[in-house]
Design an enzyme around this catalytic site. Structure first.
Site, PDB file in Angstrom:
ATOM      1  N   GLU A 173      -0.030  -1.339   8.269  1.00  0.00           N
ATOM      2  CA  GLU A 173      -1.076  -0.558   7.624  1.00  0.00           C
ATOM      3  C   GLU A 173      -1.297   0.775   8.322  1.00  0.00           C
ATOM      4  O   GLU A 173      -1.474   1.804   7.676  1.00  0.00           O
ATOM      5  CB  GLU A 173      -2.395  -1.350   7.602  1.00  0.00           C
ATOM      6  CG  GLU A 173      -2.452  -2.429   6.537  1.00  0.00           C
ATOM      7  CD  GLU A 173      -2.684  -1.845   5.147  1.00  0.00           C
ATOM      8  OE1 GLU A 173      -3.108  -0.683   5.048  1.00  0.00           O
ATOM      9  OE2 GLU A 173      -2.427  -2.563   4.158  1.00  0.00           O
ATOM     10  N   SER A 174      -1.298   0.766   9.653  1.00  0.00           N
ATOM     11  CA  SER A 174      -1.697   1.968  10.397  1.00  0.00           C
ATOM     12  C   SER A 174      -0.790   2.313  11.561  1.00  0.00           C
ATOM     13  O   SER A 174      -1.024   3.327  12.233  1.00  0.00           O
ATOM     14  CB  SER A 174      -3.117   1.765  10.944  1.00  0.00           C
ATOM     15  OG  SER A 174      -3.120   0.723  11.915  1.00  0.00           O
TER      16      SER A 174
END
Length: 540
Positions: free
Chosen positions: A221-222
């Site tokens: 996700e990040s």
């Protein structure tokens, strides 16, 4: 100057910033300085500010233009500073509320241009892990690989109780190959972050009785970046959008954005994932719902009459790619040596906590702890301003071994030197607007609107009480003493190893402004230890 500006303009055209649909308006040297608006200017600003979106978009474009100029001069830290300001403005826009159609189209066009700019065009940040790089990689690979749903042959890698089943399929192998080749450099950064944060995140997952593999969800996700930001205005390591973050207890105000608090966001992510799994009782569908929402997964399951993820052909393409993408990252990260990766060395993210009863200046906190302000921000990524929150206590994180020194020195500092931001109350009078009030108190109109939760800047009413964020004990710029309005004067003594770009980043300003305030030749980065620099710091 004209020659330099011409070169920058040609560079911008070559990079594709200016097109038939959108163009950057590059400021001149004069326009980069602070000016006092005339009466005519103020009327134009008031007419334009029917809502806050146009002003936020205009400021974002100005910061993007300055990022281009800084990139041309090779000032990496200054570029990063401008990009971070744009991220903040875009997140602020996300919190305001619904946009009208015209604003939505303008923001979407800016978002596409900006994302392309910082991920592919800016030379100085191509070797830096940009806040949106994880999303960019996922988008690139989604466009490059089409997952075929249906009957799937797979090899089980790990299927222990209490864990998310890890399997290899033809599609998963495609993603593994991507990370071993084109995405290798970025995955190495993610592995280093994994080593840095795993001792903090894994115990929280265990506390909520969640599979340890969910740490790889934060990875895809990040990139395990607490300050990551996406075009959908999701923020933080777990990429919460504002509404979902608020639903799971993550607040965002003028001072902080708890979506970027590693500990709080991880607890929130566990609660959210647990709720999704209670709905589906299937880890793959839980992950799919985390990506596209439970509604879409429920509709797909009903349509295909199955809870087998591999049979849900009607899911969006990104979500069909999402599970193989997750599995490939988890499989490599569990045994990196088998896939040609070295286990990187990284300092574990460990910290000590100090409870501050009142608001304090980050620069003062850093000096007392014997560290740089940017280290304070790295350990407390949720902070949005140059100070800790003014209401209630705040738990400050410090690097290990700094707490005792900090407390000993902090208790010796007079309270008035710790800088506690205060709010004064202003009662709106007839004829006043938010713009005129912000100029009266030398505060940013964006900050004034944010503190008072005002969505439409034209809707202040006579008699309304506004909170004005002010800071005392400072010399303020007034346009005639060399300092711009809304800025306080600081004196900084240069240390060995300092650069103008680093100093500018620490004080939240720009190298070219420090040069101007200290009568230094433009383009010169020559400073020496012991030299005293005057720096005007924008409040808020």
């Amino acid at each position: 100057m004209i020659k330099t500006f011409s070169a920058i303009l040609h560079l911008a055209i070559w990079l594709g910033y200016i097109s038939g649909s959108w163009a950057v308006s590059f400021p001149t040297e004069a326009s980069l300085t602070t000016t006092v608006p005339t009466k005519t200017d103020s009327i134009a600003i008031l007419d334009e500010s029917r809502n806050r979106y146009p002003a936020i978009l205009r400021d974002s474009k100005n910061f993007m233009a300055e990022a281009v100029i800084s990139d041309y001069h090779g000032d990496t830290l200054e570029v990063i500073y401008h990009l971070s300001r744009i991220f903040e403005l875009l997140m602020e826009a996300d919190q305001i509320g619904e946009m009208n159609l015209e604003d939505k189209e303008e923001f979407e066009r800016f978002n596409r241009t900006f994302t392309n700019l910082y991920t592919t065009k800016l030379v100085t940040v191509q070797h830096v892990d940009a806040p949106g790089m994880a999303e960019r990689i996922r988008t690139d690979i989604t466009e490059a690989i089409e997952i075929e749903m249906g009957d799937t042959k797979f090899t089980v890698v790990d299927d222990r109780d209490g864990h998310i089943p890890l399997v290899r399929t033809k599609q998963v192998d495609q993603f593994i190959n991507y990370f071993q080749t084109k995405g290798r450099k970025q995955f190495e950064i993610w592995l280093k972050r994994y080593m840095q944060y795993k001792d903090l995140i894994l115990p929280i997952l265990a506390e909520h009785e969640m599979p340890e593999e969910f740490i790889y969800l934060a990875m895809i996700e990040s990139g395990l970046n607490p300050k990551a930001y996406s075009h959908a205005n999701a923020s933080g390591m777990w990429q919460f959008i504002y509404s979902t973050g608020k639903q799971y207890g993550l607040s965002r105000d003028w001072y902080r954005d708890e979506r970027r608090d590693i500990v709080k966001a991880t607890h929130a992510a566990c609660r959210y994932l647990k709720d999704l799994n209670n709905l589906f009782d299937n880890w793959y569908l839980t992950l799919a719902a985390y990506n596209c929402g439970e509604g879409r997964v429920l509709r797909a399951s009903k349509l295909h009459q199955t809870y087998d993820f591999w049979q849900l052909k009607s899911l969006p393409r990104e979500t069909r790619n999402y599970i193989p993408y997750f599995l490939s990252a988890a499989i490599i990260a569990k045994t990196p040596g088998l896939y040609g990766f070295k286990i990187p060395k990284a300092q574990p993210f460990q910290f000590e906590e100090v409870v501050l009863e009142k608001s304090a200046d980050l620069a003062v906190l850093a000096r007392v702890a014997g560290i740089k302000p940017k280290v304070i921000r790295e350990y407390n990524p949720e902070l949005r301003q140059s100070a800790t929150p003014s209401e209630g206590s705040y738990t400050l994180k410090l690097p290990m071994g700094k707490k005792d020194r900090f407390l000993a020195a902090w208790n010796k500092i007079p309270a008035d030197e710790r800088f506690a931001p205060q709010f004064v109350q202003h009662r709106v009078r007839y004829g006043e607007s938010l713009w005129t009030i912000s100029k009266k108190y030398s505060v940013s109109i964006h900050d004034l609107a944010a503190v008072n939760k005002i969505r439409n800047r034209n809707k202040v009413r006579v008699g309304q009480k506004l909170k004005i964020p002010l800071k005392g004990g400072r010399v303020w710029g007034n346009g005639t003493n060399g300092g711009p309005p809304g800025h306080s004067k600081r004196t900084y003594k240069v240390k060995r190893g300092d650069t103008l770009g680093q100093i500018a980043e620490d004080f939240g300003t720009r190298a070219n402004k420090i040069r101007r305030w200290n009568n230094m030749k433009y383009g010169s980065h020559l400073i020496h230890p012991g030299q005293k620099l005057i720096i005007w710091v924008k409040e808020g």
